[in-house]
Write a protein that holds these residues in place. Sequence first.
Motif, PDB file in Angstrom:
ATOM      1  N   GLY A  18      22.502 -39.532 -11.308  1.00  0.00           N
ATOM      2  CA  GLY A  18      22.954 -40.731 -12.069  1.00  0.00           C
ATOM      3  C   GLY A  18      23.489 -40.003 -13.305  1.00  0.00           C
ATOM      4  N   TYR A  19      23.474 -41.007 -14.456  1.00  0.00           N
ATOM      5  CA  TYR A  19      24.390 -40.422 -15.662  1.00  0.00           C
ATOM      6  C   TYR A  19      23.366 -39.242 -16.323  1.00  0.00           C
TER       7      TYR A  19
ATOM      8  N   ASP B  53      24.116 -30.851  -4.669  1.00  0.00           N
ATOM      9  CA  ASP B  53      23.734 -31.857  -3.960  1.00  0.00           C
ATOM     10  C   ASP B  53      23.013 -31.587  -2.756  1.00  0.00           C
ATOM     11  N   THR B  54      22.124 -30.604  -2.520  1.00  0.00           N
ATOM     12  CA  THR B  54      21.520 -30.139  -1.334  1.00  0.00           C
ATOM     13  C   THR B  54      20.313 -31.078  -1.234  1.00  0.00           C
ATOM     14  N   ASP B  55      20.112 -31.836  -1.934  1.00  0.00           N
ATOM     15  CA  ASP B  55      18.973 -32.721  -1.644  1.00  0.00           C
ATOM     16  C   ASP B  55      19.569 -33.991  -1.269  1.00  0.00           C
TER      17      ASP B  55
ATOM     18  N   SER C 105      21.101 -37.412  -3.477  1.00  0.00           N
ATOM     19  CA  SER C 105      22.513 -37.591  -3.945  1.00  0.00           C
ATOM     20  C   SER C 105      23.307 -38.602  -3.531  1.00  0.00           C
ATOM     21  N   THR C 106      23.904 -39.301  -4.384  1.00  0.00           N
ATOM     22  CA  THR C 106      25.003 -40.230  -4.185  1.00  0.00           C
ATOM     23  C   THR C 106      26.148 -40.166  -4.794  1.00  0.00           C
TER      24      THR C 106
ATOM     25  N   ASP D 132      27.894 -42.368  -6.153  1.00  0.00           N
ATOM     26  CA  ASP D 132      28.052 -43.134  -7.415  1.00  0.00           C
ATOM     27  C   ASP D 132      27.309 -42.384  -8.781  1.00  0.00           C
ATOM     28  N   ALA D 133      26.142 -41.499  -8.318  1.00  0.00           N
ATOM     29  CA  ALA D 133      25.631 -40.954  -9.288  1.00  0.00           C
ATOM     30  C   ALA D 133      26.638 -39.627  -9.907  1.00  0.00           C
ATOM     31  N   THR D 134      27.167 -39.135  -8.817  1.00  0.00           N
ATOM     32  CA  THR D 134      28.214 -38.028  -9.381  1.00  0.00           C
ATOM     33  C   THR D 134      29.182 -38.587 -10.024  1.00  0.00           C
ATOM     34  N   ARG D 135      29.731 -39.752  -9.800  1.00  0.00           N
ATOM     35  CA  ARG D 135      30.698 -40.530 -10.695  1.00  0.00           C
ATOM     36  C   ARG D 135      30.327 -40.834 -12.100  1.00  0.00           C
ATOM     37  N   GLN D 136      29.072 -41.270 -11.986  1.00  0.00           N
ATOM     38  CA  GLN D 136      28.442 -41.274 -13.524  1.00  0.00           C
ATOM     39  C   GLN D 136      28.217 -40.249 -14.218  1.00  0.00           C
ATOM     40  N   LEU D 137      27.897 -39.146 -13.686  1.00  0.00           N
ATOM     41  CA  LEU D 137      27.619 -37.823 -14.149  1.00  0.00           C
ATOM     42  C   LEU D 137      29.207 -37.134 -14.801  1.00  0.00           C
ATOM     43  N   LEU D 138      30.113 -37.361 -14.205  1.00  0.00           N
ATOM     44  CA  LEU D 138      31.552 -36.878 -14.442  1.00  0.00           C
ATOM     45  C   LEU D 138      31.854 -37.910 -15.719  1.00  0.00           C
ATOM     46  N   GLU D 139      31.584 -38.862 -15.542  1.00  0.00           N
ATOM     47  CA  GLU D 139      32.066 -39.916 -16.466  1.00  0.00           C
ATOM     48  C   GLU D 139      31.489 -39.690 -17.841  1.00  0.00           C
ATOM     49  N   ASP D 140      30.245 -39.135 -17.841  1.00  0.00           N
ATOM     50  CA  ASP D 140      29.653 -38.955 -19.284  1.00  0.00           C
ATOM     51  C   ASP D 140      29.913 -37.643 -19.667  1.00  0.00           C
ATOM     52  N   LEU D 141      30.171 -36.734 -18.776  1.00  0.00           N
ATOM     53  CA  LEU D 141      30.690 -35.113 -19.028  1.00  0.00           C
ATOM     54  C   LEU D 141      32.009 -35.382 -19.547  1.00  0.00           C
TER      55      LEU D 141
END
Length: 543
Positions: free
Chosen positions: A14-15, A44-46, A50-51, A53-62
């Motif tokens: 997530g974020y 994302d080995t778990d 891992s989703t 959507d979560a990756t998208r939020q992470l990249l958005e914040d970064l």
Amino acid sequence: MPNVVTRFAPSPTGYLHVGGARTALFNWLLARNTGGRFLLRIEDTDLARSTEDATRQLLEDLSWLGLKWDNEELVYQSKRVDIYNKLIDGLLAKDLAYEAWETPAELDAMRQQAQRAKRPFIYRRRKYTEDELKKFADEGRKPVVRFVMPVKEYRFFDHGLGKENVWTGRESQDFVIRKTDGMPTYHFAVVVDDAEMGVTHILRGLEHLLNTFNHITLQEALGYDRPNYAHLSVLLNPEDSSKLSKRDRDKRIRKRAQEWMRSTKKDVAALASASTLTGERLEEWLNADTVQLDLSEQPKVMRVVGLKETDLPEIMVHDFRKNGYVPEVLNNFLALLGWSPGGDLEQMTMEQLVEKFSLDRLVSANSKFNRDKLKSFSTDWFSKASPERSLAAIKDYLAVNPSSLLNQANDAQLADLLRMNAGFHILADVEEKSRFFFIPDDQIEYDTSAIDKVLLKNDKAGVAALKAARDVLASATDWSTHGLETTVKTYCEQSGQGLGKVAQPLRLAICGGAVSPPIFDSLAFLGREKTLARIDRCLSKVA
RNA sequence: GGCCCCAUCGUCUAGUGGCCUAGGACACCGCCCUCUCACGGCGGCGACAGGGGUUCAAAUCCCCUUGGGGUCACCA
């Protein structure tokens, strides 16, 4: 330091957490300072957690922070399973790793047994009999692969702590490198990927300090060079020195809900009907710290118990963005948690941070996350920022706050609001003090204690002043900030009143409370028609 | 609890053996400014965790105690 390569390797949940943001920032700063590269990898080995959507939020914040990564193609560990498996098979062939057949339940029992015997649980290789192996196969069990940790002394130099770390290895155990689902564990994937991506410097949280002994041993087994390690102090809550955590926001809401029920003498059922959540759900949430409301449920409860978004502790980068901080400020503040440029220098641009950053100025003690100081950095930053930059900032703020009434304003009006609110801390303050402009005239709510104080006190002196001021304004010829100031001040002088005696009733009439931007700016922004309508409505309310 | 890391004002920190009567920032308190809330200006309060060493000299080096944190997963 030639050819420095750093990386940020978050797991997508997530974020981005501020702690993670600081780790990313330090890696980015080191790369920029040395002219090196900063890489991004998604761990994302778990599979369960891992989703996309979560990756998208992470990249958005970064991206919002401005921490650009240099690899065009993102590295996803989940797409590299074949590579890990080949290497793991190689270790198995060399007997540096082996299959282990215990189930999680069995391991758990072994741990409990060790605990009862008051000794640490250490997993070391054991032999299975033919019968056991046959039984496991019949059950359809799948083995994990464990790495053989030699029992010996381990050491590595830590650039964050500025010292050599030594570990006797007495407690070293054969850790899992491949799970039963066929995915590598973090320990394995991180070592392989850092080596293959050519990472030279690893800056990460202190919680990884002991992991490093596992990682350097794996590196030796796989024939990799050892990167430079620097472990960063932990960010803590100022209140209780606990680790900064996503749950802190939920905790704050629960505490307030409990206070609300106590002070209003209402029960869970009342909270349920007011919030539209089920009593069952609320009961479960109120009674267990481990249960959290989800993002759609939180606002429903917050509205009932009187909590604003800005009352919650910001934890994710996204929270800071939503409350109206700017990335320059957050980066600057984060950089000072666990690092210092030396001397009295504190407020720096990104360029200065890049120029000054160095590993030997890392601070090894844990630091508490002091939001007051962050806020004051923000105040200073906005007071010096160009109108253009501030306008861009508030537009970004409004983009992540779609329900804000200020979305009705055009650019010129936004610029005007920023100017008249000069001295504000964060953009949420501008919103709070300016939203009344955009509320329909007949929906302004009057604060009763302000009415008492400003209008009714002293035999309704305020009401008389408001009536007189209405007439003055109705005949004003110049409805600009400056024109209104001249008109009203002239009137005050002629009638022998202080400006406060006239300004406060006017303020109350147009915004419903005792606080607003400067009165002449406010009147000018509202316009003649709405101003007079609001005054008339206010007068009729107190009549 | 075992192992590991850390320790300067309430908080973030400066300090790398003499420039230390320990500096700055935030917070807090007081005064000033003022149409409200803020902003701003000036001033104040406030720390080397404790105990032993080493040294002519210790906030700074060493040891012990205490305190805080991390970690002990088929999570990362």
